[in-house]
Design a protein around this motif. Structure first.
Motif, PDB file in Angstrom:
ATOM      1  N   VAL A 160       0.833  -1.201   0.000  1.00 45.29           N
ATOM      2  CA  VAL A 160       0.000   0.000   0.000  1.00 45.29           C
ATOM      3  C   VAL A 160       0.872   1.257   0.000  1.00 45.29           C
ATOM      4  CG1 VAL A 160      -1.842  -1.149   1.302  1.00 45.29           C
ATOM      5  CG2 VAL A 160      -0.146   0.215   2.519  1.00 45.29           C
ATOM      6  N   LYS A 161       0.278   2.364  -0.400  1.00 49.29           N
ATOM      7  CA  LYS A 161       0.905   3.662  -0.206  1.00 49.29           C
ATOM      8  C   LYS A 161      -0.014   4.509   0.659  1.00 49.29           C
ATOM      9  CE  LYS A 161      -0.680   5.493  -4.687  1.00 49.29           C
ATOM     10  NZ  LYS A 161      -0.211   6.112  -5.959  1.00 49.29           N
ATOM     11  N   CYS A 162       0.582   5.482   1.330  1.00 46.03           N
ATOM     12  CA  CYS A 162      -0.118   6.238   2.367  1.00 46.03           C
ATOM     13  C   CYS A 162      -0.330   7.685   1.946  1.00 46.03           C
ATOM     14  CB  CYS A 162       0.677   6.208   3.666  1.00 46.03           C
ATOM     15  SG  CYS A 162       1.268   4.575   4.122  1.00 46.03           S
ATOM     16  N   ALA A 163      -1.433   8.246   2.386  1.00 40.88           N
ATOM     17  CA  ALA A 163      -1.683   9.662   2.154  1.00 40.88           C
ATOM     18  C   ALA A 163      -0.795  10.498   3.078  1.00 40.88           C
ATOM     19  CB  ALA A 163      -3.150   9.985   2.417  1.00 40.88           C
ATOM     20  N   PRO A 164      -0.262  11.615   2.601  1.00 42.43           N
ATOM     21  CA  PRO A 164       0.556  12.481   3.461  1.00 42.43           C
ATOM     22  C   PRO A 164      -0.212  12.915   4.708  1.00 42.43           C
ATOM     23  CG  PRO A 164       0.737  13.148   1.160  1.00 42.43           C
ATOM     24  CD  PRO A 164      -0.367  12.128   1.221  1.00 42.43           C
ATOM     25  N   GLY A 165       0.454  12.883   5.859  1.00 43.32           N
ATOM     26  CA  GLY A 165      -0.184  13.307   7.102  1.00 43.32           C
ATOM     27  C   GLY A 165      -1.206  12.342   7.645  1.00 43.32           C
ATOM     28  N   PHE A 201     -10.078   3.298   7.744  1.00 43.26           N
ATOM     29  CA  PHE A 201      -9.503   4.388   6.958  1.00 43.26           C
ATOM     30  C   PHE A 201      -9.172   3.942   5.535  1.00 43.26           C
ATOM     31  CE2 PHE A 201      -8.762   5.362  11.403  1.00 43.26           C
ATOM     32  CZ  PHE A 201      -9.165   6.686  11.479  1.00 43.26           C
ATOM     33  N   SER A 202      -9.741   2.832   5.137  1.00 41.92           N
ATOM     34  CA  SER A 202      -9.690   2.349   3.764  1.00 41.92           C
ATOM     35  C   SER A 202     -10.888   1.440   3.556  1.00 41.92           C
ATOM     36  CB  SER A 202      -8.392   1.584   3.481  1.00 41.92           C
ATOM     37  OG  SER A 202      -8.451   0.941   2.219  1.00 41.92           O
ATOM     38  N   GLN A 203     -11.382   1.379   2.338  1.00 40.05           N
ATOM     39  CA  GLN A 203     -12.534   0.538   2.045  1.00 40.05           C
ATOM     40  C   GLN A 203     -12.141  -0.871   1.652  1.00 40.05           C
ATOM     41  OE1 GLN A 203     -14.651   2.954  -0.953  1.00 40.05           O
ATOM     42  NE2 GLN A 203     -16.119   3.474   0.641  1.00 40.05           N
ATOM     43  N   SER A 235     -10.151   7.879   1.807  1.00 41.66           N
ATOM     44  CA  SER A 235      -9.302   6.827   2.339  1.00 41.66           C
ATOM     45  C   SER A 235      -7.863   7.317   2.475  1.00 41.66           C
ATOM     46  CB  SER A 235      -9.354   5.603   1.424  1.00 41.66           C
ATOM     47  OG  SER A 235     -10.668   5.065   1.369  1.00 41.66           O
ATOM     48  N   LEU A 236      -7.183   6.812   3.481  1.00 45.32           N
ATOM     49  CA  LEU A 236      -5.802   7.227   3.741  1.00 45.32           C
ATOM     50  C   LEU A 236      -4.772   6.261   3.166  1.00 45.32           C
ATOM     51  CD1 LEU A 236      -6.067   8.431   7.459  1.00 45.32           C
ATOM     52  CD2 LEU A 236      -6.293   9.770   5.348  1.00 45.32           C
ATOM     53  N   LYS A 262     -11.384   3.554  -4.579  1.00 47.72           N
ATOM     54  CA  LYS A 262     -11.838   4.720  -5.336  1.00 47.72           C
ATOM     55  C   LYS A 262     -11.905   5.987  -4.479  1.00 47.72           C
ATOM     56  CE  LYS A 262     -14.535   1.948  -8.602  1.00 47.72           C
ATOM     57  NZ  LYS A 262     -15.886   1.665  -9.164  1.00 47.72           N
ATOM     58  N   GLU A 263     -11.873   5.815  -3.165  1.00 48.03           N
ATOM     59  CA  GLU A 263     -11.984   6.966  -2.273  1.00 48.03           C
ATOM     60  C   GLU A 263     -10.615   7.522  -1.855  1.00 48.03           C
ATOM     61  OE1 GLU A 263     -14.676   8.522  -1.656  1.00 48.03           O
ATOM     62  OE2 GLU A 263     -15.972   7.075  -2.660  1.00 48.03           O
TER      63      GLU A 263
END
Length: 465
Positions: free
Chosen positions: A217-222, A244-246, A296-297, A317-318
Motif C-alpha cells: 500500500v501507499k499512504c496519504a501524506p499526514g 480508513f480504507s474501504q 481513504s488514507l 476509489k476513495e
C-alpha cells in the motif's frame, strides 16, 4: 418425573463427553504456541459451539467466553531487527509480509509510511513488520534490505521486524474445505489469519492503538495526524474498529486492549474463511455497523497477489492521489558499463521523449549511472525497463541507488545508498527526506544478476525541487 431426570442426566453427560473428546482428540497441534491451559480453553470453546450449534449463535458464545482474553503467553515470535520503544506510543502500524512470486512491495510500503509522515509524527508511532515465512534465504535478504534502507528508523526504535517459526503454527493439513476454495488456497488464507494473529499478539503492549495495513500500500501524506485527530474526536464513543480504507484488512484501527480478543477469534476460526471476512463477522459481534472515514488514507498499489502471483489490481476509489506532476530530469551526463547495441543512444534512457536505450546484455555488477551537473534534492525516482510488450527485455534483477558525494570523481559518486529493488523491471519510488540536507548527485541502476538477453531502458525519470 424419573424419566425426565434421567434424560437430563444423559444429555449433560453427553455434553461433558463431547467437550473432553474435543480436548483429547482434536487439540491444537502439540508443537503450537498455546499453553496447555489455552489449548483446553479453545478445545472447550469448539466443543461448546458444536453441541450448541442449533440453539446458540457462535459469535455470541465467543463473546461470552472471551470477556477476559489476554495475550498468548507462549507465542514464539521473536525480534529479527530493532527493539521495541522504551515508552508506550500512540500507534503501532502492523504489516505482515510473505514472499511474492512476482516480487515484493514491502520496501515500497515501508518507504511510503515514513515518507508520508513528518519527523514529529514519527515520534508517536512504531512500525511492526512480521516477516511471516520460514525460508531462511528470503528472511536474510529481506532483513538485509530493511536494515540498509531504514537504518535511522531502526536505531530510533521506530521500526521493529519479527518472525514466527513455522513450528508455532497450527497444522495446515486436513483443513475444512468451504467457499469452493482449493485446498492450496484454504491453507494459504488459514496461515494468513495466523500470521495476522501473531503480529497483533506481539503488538498488544507497545501502544494505545493498532493500525493494520497490507504490505503493498501507499499512504496519504499526514495520515498519522488525521488518525490521531479522529481518535480524539471518538474518545468518548464506543467503537471496536475505525476504517480508513474501504479495502479488505487495509487501514483498520483497533484499541490494543481489544487485540487479544480478536487474536483468539482469528485462531478459533482461521480455517473458516479469509481474514477480511472474519473481520466482518467480528464486527457483527462487537460493533455491527462499520465506521468508515473518507477520503481513504491508504491505497492498494500491488498488481499481483501473494497467493501464486495472481493478478490483483484492486483500487480504493476513495483514495485521493497526490499528483506530483511531470518529471524534471535536470541536466546530467550518463555513463554505463552495459554492452551497448549498435546505434543505440545512451542519452535516450534519460530523455523525456519516447525514445529508449538498448543493451545487448547485462552482466552482474554492470551499471547505468546518471550524474547530475548540479546536485539536487530529488523526491521521486522512476526507472522503467522493458518494451511495451509484456515481460519483454526487462531487467529482471536490479536495484537503484542514490549517490550524494563525488569528491574525487567526474563520472561517478564516492558511495551509494540503496533506494529500492526493481519489481517486474520497474521502480517508482519516493525518496525519504535526508536529515543531513545532502543533495543527490548520482542515480545508479545496478544489475544484480546477469541477463543474457538484451534489455531496454525506457526511462530514468527524476522529480526534483
Amino acid at each position: 418425573m424419573k424419566d425426565l431426570l434421567w434424560r437430563l442426566i444423559i444429555i449433560a453427560t453427553a455434553g461433558v463427553f463431547w467437550i473432553f473428546f474435543f480436548i483429547k482428540e482434536i487439540p491444537f497441534d502439540t508443537t503450537s504456541f498455546l499453553s496447555l491451559e489455552e489449548k483446553e480453553m479453545v478445545a472447550w470453546q469448539r466443543a461448546w459451539m458444536q453441541i450448541n450449534s442449533g440453539r446458540t449463535n457462535h459469535l455470541e458464545t465467543f463473546k461470552h467466553m472471551q470477556k477476559k482474553s489476554g495475550p498468548l503467553k507462549n507465542a514464539n515470535s521473536h525480534i529479527v531487527i530493532g527493539a521495541p520503544p522504551v515508552e508506550k506510543k500512540l500507534l503501532t502500524i502492523g504489516v505482515s509480509s510473505v514472499p511474492r512470486p512476482r516480487g515484493s512491495y514491502l520496501l515500497d510500503t515501508l518507504q511510503s509510511l515514513f515518507f508520508a509522515s513528518s519527523s514529529s509524527e514519527q515520534k508517536h508511532f512504531i512500525v511492526l513488520v512480521h516477516l511471516a515465512d520460514p525460508d531462511p534465504k528470503w528472511l536474510d535478504q529481506m532483513s538485509a534490505n530493511i536494515s540498509t534502507l531504514f537504518k535511522p528508523y531502526i536505531h530510533a526504535r521506530q521500526l521493529v521486524v519479527i518472525n514466527t517459526p513455522l513450528k508455532s503454527y497450527l497444522s495446515l493439513k486436513d483443513l475444512k474445505k468451504n467457499l469452493k476454495d482449493t485446498p492450496a488456497y484454504v491453507a494459504f488464507r488459514s496461515k494468513q489469519s495466523m500470521d495476522y494473529a501473531f503480529l497483533m499478539n506481539f503488538a498488544t503492549n507497545h501502544s494505545d492503538y493498532f493500525l493494520m495495513i497490507a504490505d503493498d500500500v501507499k499512504c496519504a501524506p499526514g495520515f498519522v495526524t488525521q488518525i490521531a485527530t479522529t481518535v480524539s474526536a471518538w474518545e468518548n464513543k464506543h467503537w471496536v474498529t475505525l476504517e480508513f480504507s474501504q479495502l479488505g484488512f487495509i487501514g483498520k484501527l483497533f484499541h490494543t486492549r481489544d487485540l487479544p480478543r480478536f487474536v483468539h477469534f482469528l485462531l478459533l476460526f482461521h480455517q473458516e474463511m479469509p481474514c477480511d471476512c472474519l473481520l466482518s463477522h467480528f464486527h457483527d459481534l462487537m460493533q455491527q455497523t462499520p465506521i468508515q472515514f473518507l477520503p481513504s488514507l491508504f491505497q492498494h498499489m500491488g498488481n499481483y497477489s501473494s497467493f501464486e502471483g495472481k493478478f490483483n489490481s484492486l483500487k480504493d476509489k476513495e483514495f485521493k492521489e497526490n499528483d506530483v506532476g511531470s518529471p524534471s530530469n535536470p541536466a546530467a551526463s550518463i555513463y554505463t558499463s552495459l554492452k551497448v547495441a549498435n546505434d543505440s543512444v545512451l542519452m535516450n534512457s534519460y530523455s523525456l521523449d519516447k525514445n529508449f536505450f538498448y543493451a545487448k546484455s547485462a552482466e552482474a555488477g554492470s551499471h547505468l549511472t546518471v550524474v547530475l551537473d548540479i546536485s539536487a534534492k530529488v523526491f521521486q525516482v522512476q526507472v522503467l525497463t522493458g518494451s511495451d510488450l509484456k515481460d519483454k527485455n526487462q531487467l529482471k534483477e536490479g536495484q537503484v541507488e542514490l549517490g550524494y558525494d563525488s569528491t574525487n570523481r567526474v563520472n561517478d559518486c564516492d558511495d551509494y545508498i540503496l533506494l529500492g529493488l526493481l519489481v517486474n523491471g520497474i521502480l517508482n519510488k519516493q525518496v525519504l527526506s535526508n536529515k543531513s540536507g545532502k543533495k543527490v548527485k548520482c542515480v545508479r541502476l545496478l544489475v544484480t544478476a546477469t541477463s543474457p538477453s538484451g534489455i531496454i531502458v525506457r526511462h530514468i525519470n527524476l522529480w526534483t525541487e
